[in-house]
Structure formats: C-alpha cells, structure tokens
Motif scaffolding. Structure first.
Motif, PDB file in Angstrom:
ATOM      1  N   THR A 166      24.899  -6.809   2.651  1.00 15.48           N
ATOM      2  CA  THR A 166      23.447  -6.650   2.569  1.00 15.48           C
ATOM      3  C   THR A 166      22.743  -7.793   3.277  1.00 15.48           C
ATOM      4  OG1 THR A 166      23.647  -5.459   0.464  1.00 15.48           O
ATOM      5  CG2 THR A 166      21.498  -6.420   0.978  1.00 15.48           C
ATOM      6  N   ARG A 167      23.247  -9.016   3.110  1.00 17.18           N
ATOM      7  CA  ARG A 167      22.672 -10.167   3.798  1.00 17.18           C
ATOM      8  C   ARG A 167      22.780 -10.001   5.309  1.00 17.18           C
ATOM      9  NH1 ARG A 167      23.983 -14.293   6.616  1.00 17.18           N
ATOM     10  NH2 ARG A 167      26.197 -13.755   6.556  1.00 17.18           N
ATOM     11  N   ARG A 168      23.948  -9.564   5.785  1.00 15.77           N
ATOM     12  CA  ARG A 168      24.121  -9.370   7.229  1.00 15.77           C
ATOM     13  C   ARG A 168      23.202  -8.271   7.752  1.00 15.77           C
ATOM     14  NH1 ARG A 168      29.556  -8.986   5.900  1.00 15.77           N
ATOM     15  NH2 ARG A 168      29.767  -6.996   7.006  1.00 15.77           N
ATOM     16  N   ALA A 169      22.987  -7.264   6.948  1.00 14.60           N
ATOM     17  CA  ALA A 169      22.084  -6.175   7.347  1.00 14.60           C
ATOM     18  C   ALA A 169      20.667  -6.696   7.549  1.00 14.60           C
ATOM     19  CB  ALA A 169      22.105  -5.067   6.304  1.00 14.60           C
ATOM     20  N   VAL A 175      20.324   0.494  10.504  1.00 14.05           N
ATOM     21  CA  VAL A 175      21.389  -0.387  10.015  1.00 14.05           C
ATOM     22  C   VAL A 175      22.032   0.255   8.796  1.00 14.05           C
ATOM     23  CG1 VAL A 175      21.969  -2.700   9.216  1.00 14.05           C
ATOM     24  CG2 VAL A 175      20.043  -2.376  10.805  1.00 14.05           C
ATOM     25  N   CYS A 176      23.342   0.498   8.860  1.00 18.57           N
ATOM     26  CA  CYS A 176      24.079   1.094   7.749  1.00 18.57           C
ATOM     27  C   CYS A 176      24.804  -0.015   6.985  1.00 18.57           C
ATOM     28  CB  CYS A 176      25.106   2.108   8.272  1.00 18.57           C
ATOM     29  SG  CYS A 176      24.396   3.373   9.354  1.00 18.57           S
ATOM     30  N   PHE A 177      24.658  -0.021   5.666  1.00 16.61           N
ATOM     31  CA  PHE A 177      25.312  -1.070   4.880  1.00 16.61           C
ATOM     32  C   PHE A 177      25.533  -0.599   3.452  1.00 16.61           C
ATOM     33  CE2 PHE A 177      20.811  -1.581   4.304  1.00 16.61           C
ATOM     34  CZ  PHE A 177      20.628  -2.049   3.016  1.00 16.61           C
ATOM     35  N   ASP A 178      26.404  -1.315   2.763  1.00 11.64           N
ATOM     36  CA  ASP A 178      26.708  -1.034   1.357  1.00 11.64           C
ATOM     37  C   ASP A 178      25.805  -1.918   0.497  1.00 11.64           C
ATOM     38  OD1 ASP A 178      27.690  -0.722  -1.174  1.00 11.64           O
ATOM     39  OD2 ASP A 178      29.752  -1.298  -0.704  1.00 11.64           O
ATOM     40  N   ALA A 179      24.818  -1.312  -0.167  1.00 11.30           N
ATOM     41  CA  ALA A 179      23.864  -2.084  -0.963  1.00 11.30           C
ATOM     42  C   ALA A 179      24.534  -2.793  -2.137  1.00 11.30           C
ATOM     43  CB  ALA A 179      22.752  -1.176  -1.471  1.00 11.30           C
ATOM     44  N   GLY A 180      25.741  -2.361  -2.497  1.00 12.66           N
ATOM     45  CA  GLY A 180      26.473  -3.010  -3.587  1.00 12.66           C
ATOM     46  C   GLY A 180      27.253  -4.233  -3.153  1.00 12.66           C
ATOM     47  N   ASP A 181      27.253  -4.503  -1.865  1.00 15.38           N
ATOM     48  CA  ASP A 181      27.979  -5.645  -1.314  1.00 15.38           C
ATOM     49  C   ASP A 181      26.954  -6.704  -0.880  1.00 15.38           C
ATOM     50  OD1 ASP A 181      29.269  -7.491   0.347  1.00 15.38           O
ATOM     51  OD2 ASP A 181      30.665  -5.992   1.154  1.00 15.38           O
ATOM     52  N   PRO A 182      26.802  -7.788  -1.643  1.00 14.44           N
ATOM     53  CA  PRO A 182      25.763  -8.782  -1.326  1.00 14.44           C
ATOM     54  C   PRO A 182      25.900  -9.387   0.071  1.00 14.44           C
ATOM     55  CG  PRO A 182      26.645  -9.151  -3.532  1.00 14.44           C
ATOM     56  CD  PRO A 182      27.523  -8.120  -2.882  1.00 14.44           C
ATOM     57  N   GLU A 183      27.125  -9.653   0.494  1.00 21.82           N
ATOM     58  CA  GLU A 183      27.328 -10.262   1.802  1.00 21.82           C
ATOM     59  C   GLU A 183      26.957  -9.293   2.920  1.00 21.82           C
ATOM     60  OE1 GLU A 183      28.261 -12.479   5.122  1.00 21.82           O
ATOM     61  OE2 GLU A 183      27.666 -13.053   3.084  1.00 21.82           O
ATOM     62  N   HIS A 192      27.693  -8.837  13.732  1.00 16.77           N
ATOM     63  CA  HIS A 192      27.590  -8.851  12.268  1.00 16.77           C
ATOM     64  C   HIS A 192      28.538  -7.852  11.594  1.00 16.77           C
ATOM     65  CE1 HIS A 192      24.217 -11.610  12.243  1.00 16.77           C
ATOM     66  NE2 HIS A 192      23.630 -10.885  13.180  1.00 16.77           N
ATOM     67  N   ALA A 193      29.434  -7.246  12.396  1.00 16.21           N
ATOM     68  CA  ALA A 193      30.411  -6.293  11.871  1.00 16.21           C
ATOM     69  C   ALA A 193      29.725  -5.192  11.056  1.00 16.21           C
ATOM     70  CB  ALA A 193      31.459  -7.015  11.023  1.00 16.21           C
ATOM     71  N   LEU A 194      28.707  -4.580  11.654  1.00 13.66           N
ATOM     72  CA  LEU A 194      27.948  -3.523  10.993  1.00 13.66           C
ATOM     73  C   LEU A 194      27.891  -2.286  11.880  1.00 13.66           C
ATOM     74  CD1 LEU A 194      24.888  -5.626   9.772  1.00 13.66           C
ATOM     75  CD2 LEU A 194      26.586  -4.562   8.273  1.00 13.66           C
TER      76      LEU A 194
END
Length: 459
Positions: free
Chosen positions: A393-396, A383-391, A364-366
């Motif tokens: 966030t979906r992968r997360a 899981v680290c992700f950018d909450a401002g990035d919808p895609e 998932h490239a995370l």
C-alpha cells in the motif's frame, strides 16, 4: 447524539420533512465517502436529502447560523474524495432532486435538477432526436450535479468536449442561503464575468448547484470503430499524433497499454495478442465513418501497426469496444484494490507518459495499467495493490505521486476530469504556484466567508 448535534438536527427539521433528515449512525456512515482510495473521511452529524431549492436554502442558512460545515454530494462515484464527509458536518445529498424540468428542441437546451442521472438525461433528450454528449464512464450512476461539481469528461471528449462546455446557466444556493442565477439560456452570451464556468469544477466549495441549463446537440449517427495493435507505445503515440495532425475528428480515440491488455485477456478470454504493447481504438460518427476508418487505418499502418481491424457495423464496433469497457474491472481483478490516477499530458507526450509509468511500476514492483483518452491526452494510470499489505500500500501511494510528478514534467496537469478533492490537494498547490493559489483562495472566501462549504477540499 450530542446536544450540539441535537440542536442542529432540530433546526434542520423545521424546514425539512422528517424522512429527509437521517441521523442513524449506521445510515449516515454510508454517506461518508466517495470511491477514492487513500482519502480520509469523517463522520457526518446528519445527512439531509432535500427535494426543493427552498429546502436547500434552509439547510445552508441553518449551517451558516450554527457555523457547521456542509458537504454536498451526488451519487458518490467520484475518485478524488471531494464528496467525503468531515466530522460533524451536514452532508447534503442532492440525489432526490432528480427532475428533468424542460427539454427545448428549438433552442437545444435542457433544464434539470442536480440529481438527474447522466444516462437518464441522455435517454430523455434522445426521444427528441437530441444528445447530451458528456459521458463519464459512470454515466449510468453519476448525476449531473456531480458532473458539474467535478467538471467531468468521458470517452467522447476528443470530439464533443467536456461538461463545462455544455453548462449554459446555473441556479446555485450560496453558503448563506441566497439563491444565485448565473449564465443564460441563449446560444451566445458574454455579459459580465463568467461565474457559470467558475462553479463548474469547483467541487462544492463555492455553492450548492440546484439547477442547470444544459446545451444539447443533434443526435449523431451511429459510430463505427477500428482497433489497431502496436508493438511499441512509441508507434501508438505516433499514430495518435498522425491522426490528430491530419485533421480527423474521431468520436473516440482510446488507448490501452500492455499491462491492461494482459489483465483484460485474463478476465475476458478475448485472446488479444500478448505481443501487443498498445491497443488503439478509433471511432467515427461522421456521415461516412467507413471512409474515415480507412484513412485512419492507413495512418496506423504507416506508424507501424501490426494489425488493423475496422468494424463493418455497429455490432462489430461494440465487440471491439468491449475490451476498453472491461479494462477497469480487469485491473481490479489483479489484486483487489485499485487507485486510479487522472493525469493529462499533451498528445505529443503520450508515449513518454506510458513508458514512464511502466518504469515506475517496475521500480516499485507493482502492476500499473494505463488506459487513456488518447485523443485529448487524458490518461488513467491504474495502480493495483493489496490493501491488506501495508508495505505494498505504501509503494502504491508513492507510485501514484511519482506518476503525477511525471505528468507535470511532461507539461501536463494533475487531473483532466476527476477533480482535486482531498486526494490531490497538495499537488494542486504545486501545479498552480503560490500566486495563483492565493487568488483562488481569495475567490473562495468571497463566496464562502465563513469557510463552511466542503472544507479541506481542493484548496
């Protein structure tokens, strides 16, 4: 405020002091949720902060009569959404019921109210040469009531066990306002069904805890810690298995994967070797911890450790533990938002879980870092992700679910200590199966026939 809400608030104020009833929407909004990601939260009609059992009873009687949902809360440090408000509810925050009522060194028990902060209890009993072992990572903020509600764990669980093993008795206000006393103050007791254990981990769905009798232990000696570096997760897993199979009783046995090590290096400049694929920390608070560390060091080397560093004293031990203590902050610094999973697997499957999480991260490239209470198989894939990035966030969210599925495939459970709340409600149904799920729902209906206690949580 609607007329319906106005009537509710007026009734609540009949049995509560004015300052204990909060209705300002800007204020009540701050009580809407705990620290979990991806969990919906509603808007409470009112927040109440009782100081006495009688006030809690008044709140529950009022809510039952008016058929209004009630959401119990502690310090809101939870990670499952169990303390999240639902629209139009009464949030009942127990943080002002914060007295340590009794410490009994002879019988080794403490009697406390639910708003007592875990660290404050530890400090109070330490003055008597005693300890309260359960030590969640948020121990300086979380409350005993919250610990009981979620069945909290901590670093020391490998040796000392979890919250449920220290709760001897409870005082609980039921949904209709009745006060129920469960359990005992004695060291032993098997009279009747164990309702005390039933309430521990029930996440506010069966009643509101207003008091607890807690077991205490003699204060342990200071611990010494060892750090072992491994070039593969398989080798680290082999070391964990060897340590436990040899009969050792570490006071902590913690593991960090390569992703977490890299994040800690970036944040702290600790200089941990980037070639290290897993870092194992073992601690002992036995009468001769140096001897135990030496034996564990040999087991780590036999399993393939590239470096083993035993501490000589308490100060060095704290330095070695600094990497573990900074792990979450380091992972949060990667992208700004984290989602912390809580999958527990048999110790023998630990390496498979770590490798599986690494594969999920790649797919998932995370960035997903894993820290684990390795001694009891409780892992925290983060899981680290950018909450401002919808895609992203979906992968997360997808990766989070895949990690839980992996845990179940490895013979584990979806939560070892954080609870179910909103976050894992669907997954609980998968783990329990339909027959057990229906039995548990039946038990919930016995305690709360109107369904007003923390609706939408757990089951």
């Amino acid at each position: 405020m609607t007329g319906e809400h106005h009537g509710l608030v007026a009734r609540l104020r009949e049995g509560l002091p004015a300052e204990a009833v909060l209705t300002d929407p800007d204020v009540t909004a701050s009580y809407a949720h705990d620290m979990a990601s991806f969990c919906p939260a509603g808007s409470p009609a009112v927040v109440v902060l009782p100081r006495t059992t009688e006030q809690v009873q008044h709140v529950l009687r009022t809510a039952s009569e008016l058929r209004v949902p009630v959401v119990p809360q502690g310090a809101r440090t939870g990670l499952s959404g169990a303390a999240n408000a639902v629209d139009g509810c009464v949030v009942i925050s127990l943080v002002r019921m914060d007295r340590v009522l009794e410490i009994d060194p002879v019988n080794r028990v403490a009697v406390v109210e639910p708003g007592v902060v875990n660290a404050a209890l530890s400090k109070a009993v330490a003055a008597h040469g005693l300890s309260y072992p359960p030590d969640p990572s948020s121990w300086e903020q979380c409350t005993i009531g919250g610990n009981i509600g979620t069945g909290s764990g901590g670093l020391c669980c490998v040796k000392y066990g979890v919250t449920a093993e220290y709760v001897l008795g409870l005082e609980v206000v039921l949904a209709d306002g009745r006060l129920l006393r469960t359990g005992r103050r004695t060291a032993k007791g098997v009279a009747g069904y164990d309702l005390t254990r039933l309430f521990v981990g029930s996440e506010g769905t069966l009643g509101v805890v207003v008091g607890a009798v807690l077991a205490l232990r003699p204060a342990p000696p200071r611990q010494l810690v060892l750090a072992a570096e491994f070039g593969s997760t398989a080798a680290a897993g082999e070391a964990v298995a060897a340590i436990m199979a040899a009969g050792h009783t570490p006071s902590l046995l913690e593991l960090m994967d390569a992703t977490t090590i890299a994040a800690v290096n970036r944040l702290t400049r600790m200089g941990l070797p980037e070639s290290t694929r897993a870092l194992l920390l073992a601690g002992f608070d036995t009468p001769d911890p140096a001897e135990d560390l030496a034996a564990v060091a040999e087991l780590c080397r036999a399993a393939g450790a590239s470096e083993v560093v035993p501490a000589d004293d308490e100060a060095e031990s704290e330095q070695l533990l600094a990497a573990r203590r900074s792990a979450l902050s380091a992972l949060e610094a990667v992208t700004g938002t984290t989602m912390i999973d809580d999958v527990c697997v048999p110790r023998s499957r630990l390496a498979e879980l770590l490798d599986g999480v690494a594969a999920i991260a790649d797919r998932h490239a995370l960035t997903i870092g894993v820290v684990a209470h390795a001694g009891d198989g409780n892992t925290h894939p983060t899981v680290c992700f950018d909450a401002g990035d919808p895609e992203e966030t979906r992968r997360a969210r997808v990766s989070f679910d895949e990690i839980m599925a992996l845990g179940l495939e490895l013979g584990g459970t979806i939560t070892g200590e954080h609870g179910v709340g909103v976050l894992k409600r669907d997954w609980l149904a998968r783990e329990l199966g339909p027959d057990v799920l229906e039995l548990q729902r039946g038990i919930r209906r016995v305690f709360d026939p109107l369904g007003i206690l923390n609706p939408g949580k757990v089951l």
